[in-house]
Motif scaffolding. Structure first.
Motif: not given
Ligand code: GDP
Ligand code: MG
Length: 282
Positions: A107-119
């Protein structure tokens, strides 16, 4: 007025609401999108003297028109154009959860990835090379544990910085769908571009892909066009027939395969390493 609006996207149960609550506390508004039962949740918080607005999008696996949730998520993105999308993925289910990320990239929208549940990931002995993943995906990646608030400052910083950097400019990722589909997509994109069909909201190739995927929402809008719609439909029908005849499959399946191919080409580059867990070491 707000310094930025951040949209939270992610598969159901990836921790969106937990992270949203950790950032906004009690400063939330819950309502409904007009005419449907999908919940709209918005909240505010202050970050280094900046007022930030967050929209918690409905959970979705993709940006297709298969469910009301997915349709709402993509409409909010293109109509409200948040400065940045934080895509919250479950770090223990990276391959599956990156499918939505790929669609956001396209789609092209700026994305930041959160790698959640890292615990949880760490408890399972998984180590994820976030720097390498970030480089290969071309977007900032931050490890988070929404339950404890771990990483939420860094995530906010990176999201605001990425939104500022891109300054409203959408940069769609080009993914090849192979020799059976790419030529059709190219012709369709050119026609879509020339006819300005939905191109004020979506990249032309994205509209072409949705046609190829038989997306009811885009097709519905297309049916009002007359000639252009007929031309696009003809190309789709020819491609479908070709795929069925030569590969015994439909374009949607090929498209999904290539998206997973893209994901796996990245994940196989030593992104995840698995160490023995404490129990396994005993
Ligand atoms: P949503 O569907 O994306 O809004 O997900 P929720 O925020 O409702 O979270 C789903 C479940 O995962 C809840 O039970 C949360 O407590 C849990 N959860 C959320 N974030 C984390 C995290 O970082 N680590 C762990 N272990 N659990 C989490
Ligand atoms: Mg939720």
């Amino acid at each position: 007025s707000y310094a930025a609006t951040i949209a939270f996207a992610g598969n159901p149960n990836s921790g969106k609401t937990t992270l949203f609550n950790a950032l906004t506390g009690a400063r939330q508004r819950v309502g409904n999108y007009p005419g449907i039962t999908v919940e709209r949740k918005e909240g505010q918080f202050n970050f280094n003297d900046l007022k930030v607005n967050i929209i918690d999008l409905p959970g979705c696996y993709s940006l297709s028109a298969y469910s009301e949730e997915e349709l709402v998520a993509r409409k909010v993105l293109v109509d409200e154009r948040p400065q940045v999308v934080v895509d919250i993925v479950d770090a223990t289910k990276l391959e599956r959860h990156l499918y939505l990320a790929v669609q956001l990239f396209e789609l092209g929208v700026p994305v930041v990835l959160a790698l959640n549940m890292i615990d949880d990931a760490n408890k399972q002995g998984l180590r994820i090379d976030t720097a390498r993943l970030s480089k290969l995906l071309g977007c900032p990646v931050v490890a988070t544990a929404a339950r404890t608030g771990l990483g939420k400052q860094e995530l906010t910083e990176k999201a605001l910085a990425h939104g500022r950097e891109r300054a409203g400019k959408w940069e769609p990722l080009y993914i090849s769908y192979g020799p059976d589909i790419d030529p059709a997509l190219k012709t369709m994109s050119e026609k879509i571009e020339a006819g300005c069909f939905m191109t004020n909201r979506y990249p032309a190739r994205w509209v072409a892909l949705k046609y190829m995927e038989a997306d009811e929402d885009v097709l519905g809008a297309g049916r009002l066009l007359g000639e252009l719609h007929d031309e696009l439909e003809k190309i789709v029908a020819e491609t479908r027939e070709h795929c069925l005849k030569t590969l015994n499959t439909v374009p949607e399946a090929i498209i999904a395969d290539y998206r997973y191919g893209f994901i796996n080409s990245i994940l196989k580059q030593e992104i995840i390493t698995r160490e023995k867990t404490q129990e396994e070491r005993i």
